[in-house]
Each structure stands twice: as structure tokens, then as C-alpha cells.
Motif scaffolding. Structure first.
Motif, PDB file in Angstrom:
ATOM      1  N   ALA A  99      80.304 106.802  30.366  1.00  0.00           N
ATOM      2  CA  ALA A  99      79.425 107.402  31.153  1.00  0.00           C
ATOM      3  C   ALA A  99      78.443 108.939  31.430  1.00  0.00           C
ATOM      4  O   ALA A  99      77.738 108.292  30.994  1.00  0.00           O
ATOM      5  CB  ALA A  99      80.845 108.167  32.503  1.00  0.00           C
ATOM      6  N   SER A 100      79.337 109.411  29.867  1.00  0.00           N
ATOM      7  CA  SER A 100      77.725 110.738  28.998  1.00  0.00           C
ATOM      8  C   SER A 100      77.494 110.162  28.112  1.00  0.00           C
ATOM      9  O   SER A 100      76.569 110.450  28.349  1.00  0.00           O
ATOM     10  CB  SER A 100      79.293 110.714  28.316  1.00  0.00           C
ATOM     11  OG  SER A 100      80.164 110.072  27.206  1.00  0.00           O
ATOM     12  N   SER A 101      77.429 108.773  27.959  1.00  0.00           N
ATOM     13  CA  SER A 101      75.557 108.249  27.184  1.00  0.00           C
ATOM     14  C   SER A 101      75.191 107.166  28.293  1.00  0.00           C
ATOM     15  O   SER A 101      74.091 107.079  27.426  1.00  0.00           O
ATOM     16  CB  SER A 101      76.330 107.886  25.748  1.00  0.00           C
ATOM     17  OG  SER A 101      77.661 105.854  26.352  1.00  0.00           O
ATOM     18  N   GLY A 102      75.462 107.271  29.351  1.00  0.00           N
ATOM     19  CA  GLY A 102      74.426 106.350  29.853  1.00  0.00           C
ATOM     20  C   GLY A 102      73.521 107.265  30.732  1.00  0.00           C
ATOM     21  O   GLY A 102      73.030 108.354  29.976  1.00  0.00           O
ATOM     22  N   ARG A 103      72.247 106.554  31.553  1.00  0.00           N
ATOM     23  CA  ARG A 103      71.448 107.090  31.428  1.00  0.00           C
ATOM     24  C   ARG A 103      71.636 108.875  32.348  1.00  0.00           C
ATOM     25  O   ARG A 103      72.222 108.641  33.193  1.00  0.00           O
ATOM     26  CB  ARG A 103      70.771 106.434  32.461  1.00  0.00           C
ATOM     27  CG  ARG A 103      69.502 106.102  32.523  1.00  0.00           C
ATOM     28  CD  ARG A 103      68.791 104.781  33.566  1.00  0.00           C
ATOM     29  NE  ARG A 103      68.313 106.197  34.647  1.00  0.00           N
ATOM     30  CZ  ARG A 103      66.707 105.234  34.595  1.00  0.00           C
ATOM     31  NH1 ARG A 103      66.148 104.864  33.441  1.00  0.00           N
ATOM     32  NH2 ARG A 103      65.850 106.262  35.232  1.00  0.00           N
ATOM     33  N   THR A 104      70.572 109.398  32.578  1.00  0.00           N
ATOM     34  CA  THR A 104      70.309 110.293  33.320  1.00  0.00           C
ATOM     35  C   THR A 104      69.763 110.877  33.817  1.00  0.00           C
ATOM     36  O   THR A 104      68.416 110.026  33.765  1.00  0.00           O
ATOM     37  CB  THR A 104      70.624 111.610  32.281  1.00  0.00           C
ATOM     38  OG1 THR A 104      69.309 112.082  31.869  1.00  0.00           O
ATOM     39  CG2 THR A 104      71.908 111.782  31.542  1.00  0.00           C
ATOM     40  N   GLY A 105      69.304 111.905  34.981  1.00  0.00           N
ATOM     41  CA  GLY A 105      67.692 111.772  36.009  1.00  0.00           C
ATOM     42  C   GLY A 105      68.537 110.536  37.084  1.00  0.00           C
ATOM     43  O   GLY A 105      68.802 110.575  37.356  1.00  0.00           O
ATOM     44  N   ARG A 106      67.425 111.053  38.127  1.00  0.00           N
ATOM     45  CA  ARG A 106      67.078 109.584  39.025  1.00  0.00           C
ATOM     46  C   ARG A 106      67.523 108.437  38.700  1.00  0.00           C
ATOM     47  O   ARG A 106      66.717 107.865  37.971  1.00  0.00           O
ATOM     48  CB  ARG A 106      66.088 110.180  39.111  1.00  0.00           C
ATOM     49  CG  ARG A 106      65.187 111.638  40.228  1.00  0.00           C
ATOM     50  CD  ARG A 106      63.952 111.004  40.754  1.00  0.00           C
ATOM     51  NE  ARG A 106      63.604 112.714  40.811  1.00  0.00           N
ATOM     52  CZ  ARG A 106      62.532 112.796  40.655  1.00  0.00           C
ATOM     53  NH1 ARG A 106      60.988 111.754  41.303  1.00  0.00           N
ATOM     54  NH2 ARG A 106      61.778 114.499  40.474  1.00  0.00           N
TER      55      ARG A 106
END
Length: 115
Positions: free
Chosen positions: A3-10
Motif C-alpha cells: 500500500a505504501s508503494s502504490g499510486r498516490t493522488g486522485r
């Protein structure tokens, strides 16, 4: 992938939401073109009318003139649907009279719904 290396933002927009945005931009562009003319209208003004940036307008359309294309496409869809329902003997003008009188062709969405 954690989860921490996944996509961030909208999250990415759905195709349906992208179509809605295109239609919102198209309607705003037409309103501005009518009010002040095409030449005097900027992409920034179109974006402001919809609540998006000029960059977003250009992401969806290559020019301000092309912003009206979704409305033409929607109108063609309405016309095609009406023609499929055309009863024999009815004059063509009478077939479209209710739509034109109500202004529905100009306000039609991509699925034939008005808004």
C-alpha cells in the motif's frame, strides 16, 4: 506492491466521467462563444466556467473551436434516433419540430439525455 508503494493522488477518472467533463466544457464554450465571440474567448475562460484549469481544457481538446464537438456528436445521435422512429407519411420538419421548439438538440447529452 504494498500500500505504501502504490499510486498516490486522485484515482483515475472513469470514461463516463471524462465524457461528462467533455460535455461540460463544450456547453461552457458555446455559452462563452455566444456571449463574447470565439476570438475573444480563451481556454482559461472556458476552464474557469467549468471549474477546471486551462490545462485540463487542452488535455481534452486540441483547440477552443474543437470544444463544441461533443455537442455535435450528441445532436447527431438524437437525429439518428429520431429518424429510426420516423413514421411513413410524416413530413421531416414535423418529425423534429418538438425537439427544435424545446431546444433539446442543443442541450442534449451524449446518451440523448438532456441537462
Amino acid at each position: 506492491m504494498s500500500a505504501s508503494s502504490g499510486r498516490t493522488g486522485r484515482p483515475p477518472l472513469t470514461e463516463a466521467r471524462k465524457a461528462e467533463i467533455r460535455l461540460e466544457i463544450a456547453r461552457a464554450a458555446v455559452e462563452l462563444f455566444v456571449a463574447q465571440g470565439v476570438t475573444a474567448t480563451t481556454g482559461e475562460q472556458i476552464g474557469q466556467a467549468v471549474g477546471v484549469s486551462a490545462r485540463t481544457v487542452w488535455r481534452y481538446f486540441p483547440s477552443k473551436e474543437s470544444c463544441v464537438r461533443p455537442l455535435f456528436s450528441a445532436g447527431i445521435g438524437v437525429i439518428a434516433a429520431r429518424l429510426r422512429e420516423w413514421p411513413p407519411g410524416l413530413p421531416l420538419a414535423d418529425l423534429f419540430a418538438p425537439d427544435l421548439a424545446a431546444g433539446l438538440l442543443a442541450a442534449t447529452g451524449p446518451d440523448g439525455a438532456t441537462g
